[in-house]
Design an enzyme around this catalytic site. Structure first.
Site: not given
Ligand code: ATP
Ligand code: MG
Length: 568
Positions: A270, A43, A280
C-alpha cells in the site's frame, strides 16, 4: 546478484516492476488464452485518495502498457455505507488521472443473482449452512491461529432446512443479525479465513441499485473473487492485506472455473503517506465532524483535495513511479510527493508577481504621472510561452520581509543606503522610511537609477539582491490560503489514542489583501497554476467568482527533499 520480489535478477527486468514482470510472463506462457484484463474495484463508501491512485495506476497502467483492458467495478455489496455521491466522485477522479474504462463499467450488484445461485448450489452440495448464533458467539468459536475453532451447533443442519431458511432469509422473514449463511469448510484450518466464513448476511436497508429486491447480501470475501471470475478478469491486482484471503478466493473460484480460465491475484504494498491518514473511515470522520472543509479540502490526501490544492496527475504518477511497487509495507515521505509536484509545476506554471505581505515602496525620483510596462517571461523553462507586461510606477508593493532597518551582515535585500534590483526593472537605492505610531514600517523610500533598466545595453550592473514587486495603482487584492501538514505527527496511524487530537491546529492560514499584478488577475481561471515569483506555486480555487479571486498555496519553492538527497 540482486533479485526483485519475484526472484527475477534485476538486470533482466527491463525496468518493469515485479507485478508487470509476472504479467509479461503469463502473457508469454499463454495463460488464460494470452489475455490481459485487470480491474479497479473500489467500494463506493468514500472518496478516492492518493493510495487508490497507486492501485489505479497499476491496474489501468498495466493494461495500457501490455495491450490489455481494465474494468471499473464498484464493489457495492454493503447498502448501508454506499452512496451515488461516492460513485460519481470515483469516476471523476479516475478520469482526472487520465484513465478510461470505456464500456467496461461493472457493479458487484450485477452479480447478485449469480452469487445467490452459487450459494444455493453450495447449500445443496452440503458446503454451506445457516447459522443462528449471534456474531459474538460465532467470533468466540473461531479459535486462534494456533488453536482450532469450535464447530457451530448448526453446522450439521439438514440440507433441506438450510435451503428453506436461506430462501426465507432473502424474503425478509428474519431480523438483521438473527442468521447468517456460512461456508462449511474447516474449523481447524491454519488459515483463519477457512474457518467456516460467513458468506451471506441479512440487510434490510434498500440497495441504491437493486432497491429492496434482496434481503441477503454477499460478504466481500464471497463476492470479490467470483466477480473477477464472472467478468473475465485475468489479473486481480490488489494490496498485501489480501494475501491471506487469496486461498479462500481460489477455493470459491475453483468451484466455478475450468482449466482454460482462472483469474490470478497478485498483491503489492500500500501507499502510506507521512503526516496524514489513509483510512476511509477516518477521512469520513474528518469530513462529517467538520474538522476539514469537505472531502476536497486542499489539506486532505483525497484526489479531489489534491486537485484543488493544485497537485497534478503527472506529478502523482511521477511520485508513484518513484516509490515503486514491492512486497514490503512502507511509509512514504510527503516531501517526495511535494518534490514531484514542484518539478511538474516548474515546467508548466506561469510566472507572475504577487506580494503576500505588502508594504509600500515609493520611488521619490520617479515621476508621479509616469507609467511604463516591464516585460517578463511567462516561463523561463519554456521560452515559447512568451512574455507579458507588468505596469511599473512610482508606488510599488514589496514584501515586508524584504526590508530591514538594521540588517544582519548577509542580508542582501533592501535596507537603508543599500541597493537591490526590482525584478525585470531598475536598480534602486533605499533613502529612508516612515514608521507609524506603533513603530511599524509604513513606507519605504528609494531612488531608482534610470540607466539600469533590465535588458537595456549597459544596464547589467550587478547587485546582490533582486526583489519582486507589484505596482500600487493597478494591483488587485486577492485571497491566498496557506496550508501546513494536516497532522502534527509523522505517522498518526501508529499513535495510540484519538487520531483527531493529533490534527495540526494551524494547518490553514487565510491571507486577505494579497497584491496581484493585473495580467494575472485577468487570466486566472479556477484550476490554473501559477508561480508567484520567489514565493511558490499557487492554484486558483473554485471559490473564486464575481471578481473575487482565491488562490491555494500548492507548494513553496524550497525543495526539502532534494536538499536531503544531496546531503546523503
Ligand atoms: P476499505 O477499508 O473501505 O476497504 P480501501 O481503502 O481498501 O478501504 P477500496 O475501495 O476497497 O478501499 O479500495 C479499492 C482498491 O484500492 C483496492 O484494490 C485496494 O487494494 C486499493 N487501495 C486502497 N488503499 C490503498 C493504498 N493506500 N495503496 C494502494 N492501494 C490501495
Ligand atoms: Mg477494501
Amino acid at each position: 546478484m540482486d533479485l526483485t520480489e519475484n526472484n527475477t535478477p534485476v538486470e533482466e527486468t527491463g525496468g518493469l516492476n515485479f507485478v508487470e514482470q509476472e504479467i509479461v510472463k503469463d502473457l508469454k506462457e499463454g495463460r488464460n488464452g494470452g489475455r490481459l484484463n485487470t480491474r479497479f474495484p473500489p467500494e463506493p463508501n468514500g472518496y478516492l485518495h492518493i493510495g487508490h491512485a497507486k492501485a489505479i495506476i497499476m491496474d489501468f497502467g498495466a493494461a495500457e502498457k501490455f495491450g490489455g483492458t481494465c474494468n471499473l467495478r464498484f464493489d457495492d455489496t454493503n447498502p448501508q455505507k454506499e452512496d451515488t455521491e461516492y460513485v460519481e466522485s470515483i469516476m471523476r477522479d479516475i478520469k482526472w488521472l487520465g484513465y478510461d474504462w470505456e464500456d467496461r463499467l461493472y457493479y458487484a450488484s450485477d452479480y447478485f443473482p449469480q452469487l445467490y445461485d452459487f450459494a444455493i448450489r453450495l447449500i445443496k452440495e452440503g458446503k454451506a449452512y445457516v447459522d443462528e448464533q449471534t456474531s459474538e458467539q460465532i467470533a468466540s468459536q473461531k479459535g486462534t491461529p494456533t488453536e482450532p475453532g469450535t464447530n457451530s451447533p448448526y453446522r450439521d443442519r439438514p440440507i433441506e432446512e438450510n435451503l428453506d431458511l436461506f430462501e426465507r432469509m432473502n424474503k425478509g422473514e428474519f431480523e438483521e443479525g438473527s442468521m447468517v449463511l456460512r461456508a462449511k469448510i474447516d474449523m481447524a484450518n491454519s488459515n483463519m479465513h477457512f474457518r467456516d466464513p460467513i458468506i451471506y448476511r441479512i440487510i434490510k436497508t434498500p440497495h441504491w441499485r437493486t432497491g429492496d429486491k434482496w434481503k441477503v447480501y454477499p460478504m466481500y470475501d464471497f463476492a470479490h473473487g467470483q466477480s473477477d471470475f464472472f467478468e473475465g478478469v485475468t489479473h486481480s491486482i490488489c494490496t498485501l492485506e489480501f494475501v491471506p484471503h487469496r486461498p479462500l478466493y481460489e477455493y470459491f473460484v475453483k468451484e466455478l472455473a475450468d482449466e482454460n480460465y482462472c483469474p490470478r491475484q497478485i498483491e503489492f504494498n500500500r501507499l502510506n503517506l507521512t503526516y496524514t491518514v489513509m483510512s476511509k473511515r477516518k477521512l469520513l470522520q474528518l469530513v462529517k465532524e467538520g474538522l476539514v472543509n469537505g472531502w476536497d479540502d486542499p489539506r486532505m490526501p483525497t484526489l479531489c483535495g489534491l486537485r484543488r490544492r493544485g497537485y497534478t496527475p503527472s506529478a502523482i504518477k511521477d511520485f508513484v513511479d518513484r516509490i515503486g511497487y514491492t512486497k514490503y509495507e512502507a511509509l512514504n515521505h510527503i516531501e517526495l510527493l511535494e518534490h514531484a509536484v514542484r518539478e511538474d509545476l516548474n515546467k508548466t506554471a506561469t510566472r507572475v508577481s504577487a506580494v503576500v505581505n505588502p508594504v509600500k515602496l515609493i520611488l521619490t525620483n520617479y515621476p508621479a504621472e509616469k507609467a511604463e510596462m516591464i516585460f517578463v517571461e511567462n516561463n523561463p523553462e519554456n521560452p515559447e510561452e512568451g512574455r507579458h507586461g507588468m505596469p511599473f510606477s512610482r508606488e510599488l508593493w514589496i514584501e515586508k520581509e524584504d526590508f530591514m532597518e538594521n540588517p544582519p551582515k548577509k542580508f542582501f535585500r533592501l535596507s537603508p543606503d543599500k541597493e537591490v534590483r526590482l525584478k525585470g526593472a531598475y536598480i534602486i537605492k533605499c533613502t529612508g522610511f516612515k514608521k507609524n505610531e506603533e513603530g511599524q514600517i509604513e513606507e519605504i523610500y528609494a531612488e531608482y537609477d534610470p540607466d539600469t533598466k533590465s535588458g537595456m545595453p549597459g544596464a547589467d550592473r550587478k547587485v546582490k539582491g533582486t526583489l519582486h514587486w507589484v505596482s500600487v495603482p493597478t494591483a488587485k487584492d486577492v485571497e491566498v490560503r496557506d496550508y501546513d501538514r494536516l497532522f502534527s505527527v509523522e505517522n498518526p496511524s501508529a499513535e495510540e489514542g484519538d487520531f483527531r487530537e493529533l490534527l495540526n491546529q494551524d494547518s490553514l492560514k487565510i491571507r486577505k489583501g494579497v497584491k496581484l499584478e493585473p495580467w494575472a488577475v485577468k487570466n486566472a481561471k479556477p484550476g490554473d497554476h501559477f508561480q508567484f515569483t520567489r514565493l511558490g506555486y499557487y492554484t486558483v480555487d473554485p471559490d473564486s467568482d464575481n471578481g473575487k479571486l482565491v488562490f491555494n498555496k500548492t507548494i513553496g519553492l524550497k525543495d526539502t527533499w532534494a536538499k536531503e538527497q544531496k546531503k546523503l
